[in-house]
Structures are given as structure tokens and as C-alpha cells.
Design a protein around this motif. Sequence first.
Motif, PDB file in Angstrom:
ATOM      1  N   GLU A  40       0.700  -1.195   0.044  1.00  0.00           N
ATOM      2  CA  GLU A  40       0.113  -0.219   0.073  1.00  0.00           C
ATOM      3  C   GLU A  40       0.939   1.355  -0.196  1.00  0.00           C
ATOM      4  O   GLU A  40       0.615   2.224  -0.643  1.00  0.00           O
ATOM      5  CB  GLU A  40      -0.895  -0.043   0.945  1.00  0.00           C
ATOM      6  N   LEU A  41       1.930   1.294   0.799  1.00  0.00           N
ATOM      7  CA  LEU A  41       2.812   2.415   0.896  1.00  0.00           C
ATOM      8  C   LEU A  41       3.388   2.392  -0.415  1.00  0.00           C
ATOM      9  O   LEU A  41       3.737   3.670  -1.032  1.00  0.00           O
ATOM     10  CB  LEU A  41       3.864   2.260   2.293  1.00  0.00           C
ATOM     11  N   LEU A  42       4.106   1.503  -1.138  1.00  0.00           N
ATOM     12  CA  LEU A  42       4.682   1.547  -2.299  1.00  0.00           C
ATOM     13  C   LEU A  42       3.907   2.022  -3.460  1.00  0.00           C
ATOM     14  O   LEU A  42       4.612   2.805  -4.253  1.00  0.00           O
ATOM     15  CB  LEU A  42       5.189   0.120  -2.630  1.00  0.00           C
ATOM     16  N   LEU A  43       2.761   1.748  -3.376  1.00  0.00           N
ATOM     17  CA  LEU A  43       1.811   2.537  -4.388  1.00  0.00           C
ATOM     18  C   LEU A  43       1.634   4.036  -4.252  1.00  0.00           C
ATOM     19  O   LEU A  43       1.629   4.659  -5.214  1.00  0.00           O
ATOM     20  CB  LEU A  43       0.208   1.889  -4.413  1.00  0.00           C
ATOM     21  N   ALA A  44       1.610   4.273  -2.946  1.00  0.00           N
ATOM     22  CA  ALA A  44       1.672   5.908  -2.641  1.00  0.00           C
ATOM     23  C   ALA A  44       2.857   6.499  -2.975  1.00  0.00           C
ATOM     24  O   ALA A  44       2.858   7.648  -3.650  1.00  0.00           O
ATOM     25  CB  ALA A  44       1.024   5.777  -1.089  1.00  0.00           C
ATOM     26  N   TYR A  45       4.147   5.695  -2.593  1.00  0.00           N
ATOM     27  CA  TYR A  45       5.365   6.234  -3.264  1.00  0.00           C
ATOM     28  C   TYR A  45       5.437   6.370  -4.974  1.00  0.00           C
ATOM     29  O   TYR A  45       6.004   7.197  -5.341  1.00  0.00           O
ATOM     30  CB  TYR A  45       6.413   5.326  -2.637  1.00  0.00           C
ATOM     31  N   LEU A  46       4.967   5.602  -5.491  1.00  0.00           N
ATOM     32  CA  LEU A  46       4.783   5.545  -6.997  1.00  0.00           C
ATOM     33  C   LEU A  46       4.118   6.763  -7.497  1.00  0.00           C
ATOM     34  O   LEU A  46       4.571   7.440  -8.155  1.00  0.00           O
ATOM     35  CB  LEU A  46       4.131   4.498  -7.449  1.00  0.00           C
ATOM     36  N   ARG A  47       2.982   7.043  -6.724  1.00  0.00           N
ATOM     37  CA  ARG A  47       1.934   8.191  -7.259  1.00  0.00           C
ATOM     38  C   ARG A  47       2.580   9.387  -6.888  1.00  0.00           C
ATOM     39  O   ARG A  47       2.550  10.321  -7.660  1.00  0.00           O
ATOM     40  CB  ARG A  47       0.856   7.920  -6.526  1.00  0.00           C
ATOM     41  N   SER A  48       3.440   9.390  -5.846  1.00  0.00           N
ATOM     42  CA  SER A  48       4.201  10.736  -5.529  1.00  0.00           C
ATOM     43  C   SER A  48       5.566  10.784  -6.109  1.00  0.00           C
ATOM     44  O   SER A  48       6.278  11.809  -5.631  1.00  0.00           O
ATOM     45  CB  SER A  48       4.292  10.789  -3.840  1.00  0.00           C
ATOM     46  N   SER A  49       6.026   9.662  -6.961  1.00  0.00           N
ATOM     47  CA  SER A  49       7.283   9.801  -7.574  1.00  0.00           C
ATOM     48  C   SER A  49       8.490   9.688  -6.674  1.00  0.00           C
ATOM     49  O   SER A  49       9.605  10.034  -7.120  1.00  0.00           O
ATOM     50  CB  SER A  49       7.636  11.245  -8.317  1.00  0.00           C
ATOM     51  N   ARG A  50       8.306   9.144  -5.505  1.00  0.00           N
ATOM     52  CA  ARG A  50       9.236   8.869  -4.573  1.00  0.00           C
ATOM     53  C   ARG A  50       9.861   7.760  -5.132  1.00  0.00           C
ATOM     54  O   ARG A  50      11.224   7.354  -4.779  1.00  0.00           O
ATOM     55  CB  ARG A  50       8.830   8.971  -3.201  1.00  0.00           C
ATOM     56  N   ALA A  84      -6.273   1.064 -11.783  1.00  0.00           N
ATOM     57  CA  ALA A  84      -6.127   1.614 -13.057  1.00  0.00           C
ATOM     58  C   ALA A  84      -5.048   2.496 -13.565  1.00  0.00           C
ATOM     59  O   ALA A  84      -4.809   2.553 -14.624  1.00  0.00           O
ATOM     60  CB  ALA A  84      -7.538   2.268 -13.429  1.00  0.00           C
ATOM     61  N   ASP A  85      -4.414   3.300 -12.751  1.00  0.00           N
ATOM     62  CA  ASP A  85      -3.425   4.160 -12.990  1.00  0.00           C
ATOM     63  C   ASP A  85      -1.867   3.504 -13.023  1.00  0.00           C
ATOM     64  O   ASP A  85      -1.069   3.992 -13.074  1.00  0.00           O
ATOM     65  CB  ASP A  85      -3.226   5.343 -12.143  1.00  0.00           C
ATOM     66  N   ILE A  86      -2.059   2.136 -12.651  1.00  0.00           N
ATOM     67  CA  ILE A  86      -0.692   1.424 -12.601  1.00  0.00           C
ATOM     68  C   ILE A  86      -0.600   0.381 -13.538  1.00  0.00           C
ATOM     69  O   ILE A  86      -1.434  -0.333 -13.860  1.00  0.00           O
ATOM     70  CB  ILE A  86      -0.837   0.539 -11.034  1.00  0.00           C
ATOM     71  N   ALA A 102       6.262  -6.222 -10.967  1.00  0.00           N
ATOM     72  CA  ALA A 102       6.795  -4.834 -11.118  1.00  0.00           C
ATOM     73  C   ALA A 102       5.797  -3.920 -11.478  1.00  0.00           C
ATOM     74  O   ALA A 102       5.065  -4.183 -12.513  1.00  0.00           O
ATOM     75  CB  ALA A 102       7.967  -4.735 -11.704  1.00  0.00           C
ATOM     76  N   PHE A 103       5.576  -2.860 -10.726  1.00  0.00           N
ATOM     77  CA  PHE A 103       4.447  -1.831 -10.985  1.00  0.00           C
ATOM     78  C   PHE A 103       4.888  -0.644 -11.087  1.00  0.00           C
ATOM     79  O   PHE A 103       5.972  -0.135 -10.581  1.00  0.00           O
ATOM     80  CB  PHE A 103       3.743  -1.916  -9.777  1.00  0.00           C
ATOM     81  N   LEU A 104       4.703  -0.004 -12.191  1.00  0.00           N
ATOM     82  CA  LEU A 104       5.019   1.490 -12.479  1.00  0.00           C
ATOM     83  C   LEU A 104       3.507   2.218 -12.833  1.00  0.00           C
ATOM     84  O   LEU A 104       2.701   1.862 -13.009  1.00  0.00           O
ATOM     85  CB  LEU A 104       5.761   1.302 -14.097  1.00  0.00           C
ATOM     86  N   LEU A 105       3.789   3.644 -12.565  1.00  0.00           N
ATOM     87  CA  LEU A 105       2.863   4.646 -12.730  1.00  0.00           C
ATOM     88  C   LEU A 105       2.521   4.678 -14.305  1.00  0.00           C
ATOM     89  O   LEU A 105       3.551   5.101 -14.945  1.00  0.00           O
ATOM     90  CB  LEU A 105       3.188   5.921 -12.180  1.00  0.00           C
ATOM     91  N   LYS A 106       1.463   4.697 -14.730  1.00  0.00           N
ATOM     92  CA  LYS A 106       1.347   4.848 -16.337  1.00  0.00           C
ATOM     93  C   LYS A 106       1.611   6.040 -16.740  1.00  0.00           C
ATOM     94  O   LYS A 106       2.309   6.157 -17.872  1.00  0.00           O
ATOM     95  CB  LYS A 106      -0.168   4.534 -16.411  1.00  0.00           C
ATOM     96  N   GLU A 107       1.293   7.106 -16.142  1.00  0.00           N
ATOM     97  CA  GLU A 107       1.591   8.617 -16.637  1.00  0.00           C
ATOM     98  C   GLU A 107       3.058   8.786 -16.447  1.00  0.00           C
ATOM     99  O   GLU A 107       3.408   9.828 -17.194  1.00  0.00           O
ATOM    100  CB  GLU A 107       0.583   9.511 -15.931  1.00  0.00           C
ATOM    101  N   ARG A 108       3.951   8.082 -15.874  1.00  0.00           N
ATOM    102  CA  ARG A 108       5.501   8.338 -15.766  1.00  0.00           C
ATOM    103  C   ARG A 108       5.917   8.283 -16.952  1.00  0.00           C
ATOM    104  O   ARG A 108       6.057   7.228 -17.281  1.00  0.00           O
ATOM    105  CB  ARG A 108       5.916   7.754 -14.356  1.00  0.00           C
ATOM    106  N   ARG A 109       6.941   9.160 -17.251  1.00  0.00           N
ATOM    107  CA  ARG A 109       7.882   9.251 -18.500  1.00  0.00           C
ATOM    108  C   ARG A 109       8.998   8.306 -18.140  1.00  0.00           C
ATOM    109  O   ARG A 109       9.555   8.520 -17.001  1.00  0.00           O
ATOM    110  CB  ARG A 109       8.097  10.271 -18.864  1.00  0.00           C
TER     111      ARG A 109
END
Length: 309
Positions: A139-149, A164-166, A282-289
Motif C-alpha cells: 500500500e505504501l509502495l503504491l503511494a510512493y509510486l504516485r508521489s514519484s518517490r 487503473a493508473d498502475i 513490477a508496478f509502474l505509474l502509467k503516466e510517468r515518463r
Amino acid sequence: MNTKYLHRGLKLKHLHLITALLQYHNVTLAAQSLNVTQPAVSRSLAELEAGLGVRLFDRNATGLEPTAFGSCLINHASTILGELERAEQDFESIANGQKNRLALGGIAGTTLSLLPTLIAMTKQRMPELSISAQESAMELLLAYLRSSRIDIAVGTIPDGAVPADIDQVRIYDDELVVVTARSHALSNCPALNWNDLLAYTWIVPSKATKTRLLIEETLRRKGFQIPEDLIESVSADLTIGLLNRIEAIAFLPERRAEIYRKKDVVRILPVRLPRIVMPVSAFLLKERRPTRGMDVFLECLLNFSGDGA
């Protein structure tokens, strides 16, 4: 409501303010954390709410709680501040001659063998890459992905539950097994059933985890329930430490359990939970370049054989 204020009046201090108020739920504590006075915090919040034309926080018995508008702005503030934090780190990397960096996160267990293997493969292909890694709950890792940490998280999310955003890149499927310490009374039994296990303390994941729900559901189908004598743990190290101090059984992903078995730390019991599959991905934020470092890490992941992971 004045949404144009977001472009014309919103200041960086406002973003720090609302995230501090969410963290502390108290004006005085938020002021202390920001190293400003309490009246200054109150003025800034009033200024922000007046500019937007909406209320961001309500007061209740437990302190300040964000409204729906407040929660929305806080989510975006976390992303913006996370990006600025990454920019600061990138500036420092460039100043230190490290122009490429990669931030990774992994759940407990992946940091034992999988992540170290992937990091080693990545460094072999891209020696100049600066890599940081941390271990946290999914849960924290997803939050860190979304905040670009972090750039990439490695862990497990059940099929059908990926946000949906991952984006998900599957690495392997792992099954759950039952383990004990090598000195346990059941450790050398050639055949066991679930009744044999009920006399011992059980070490299980916490109720908030999907794994725990799957264990309970599987046992119910077999006519059993998790005993009341249990300890909740999501840490592999804590679980192993407990197994070597009390007469207990525990549940671990099979690949992780195999690592401990080869080190002669645990025994895997001949009792199976039918097909409780843990999809490690492995999980990545879809919108991140994607960066070059991310691309190389994913290339290594796709070439990963999984032997001994």
C-alpha cells in the motif's frame, strides 16, 4: 468555487501546509513541523480556503480532518512535492557526477533475493546508474509510486485488483506453503493434515492483507478456521525469528521458503493450500515518463530466469 486560484494564487507553502495538517491533524503541531507560528498557519489556511472558495478542513473531536476538496488537493500536493523531491535528488546526482538514478521499492521477501538479483543485473548493464531501494508494505509502495518517490515497485497485487493508473509487469507466480523451524515436532513428519496443526501457534499475515483473506477462505472450504492462538506478521525476518523461539507454524511464499530451507532455517510441511497464488510483479505509474534506468531495469526483469528467487 474558484479553480483559477490553483494557477494564479496557489503557493508552495500552501502545499506544505495542507500535507502537514493531514499528518498532524492539529494546527499547533503542523506549525511546529513547518517551523512557523500557529497564527501563520491559520492565516495561510484561511487565505487558501478564501482563494479557492471551498472549505478544506473540518474540526471535530480528534482535530482537523480534510473535506472532499481537501483530500483532493492533498493528493495532488503529495504528487507535486514528490516530484520536487525527485528534482532535488536529481540535481544532487548531477552535482555529484551521477546523471542517472533509479529509485526502487519492494515488499518483504523480494528484498531478500529478487531485488538484489535484478539490481545486480541492472548495474552490470548500466554501471553509472545510481540506485536506491527501500522495503515497505505494498500500500505504501503504491503511494510512493504516485508521489514519484520511487520509480518501480516490486511486490504482489491479486489479479483483478491492480489500480487503473498502475501498469503491471508480471515476474513469476508463487504459491503459499506452510513452514516450521527445523527443530519443530512436525518438521520431519512425512504426512500431515490440518488437524495436526491446530495444537500450535499460527503466524499469519495481518487481516488487512489479501493473503490472509485467501488463507481463511481456503480453510473454510476445507471445514477449518484459523485458531485463536495466532501472531500476525508481514515481516519475513520477524516470522523466522518467531519460528525459532516458539512452537509455531507459519505461511510463506514457496520461493522465499525454499531460500530459508536451503539455509537449513525452516522445514516446508507436507500440507498444501490449493493454489493460493502470489503473483509477483513490477508496478509502474502509467503516466510517468520512463527513464533510461527504468528501461534497463525492465529489460533485466524480462530476462530474469527466476532460479533461486
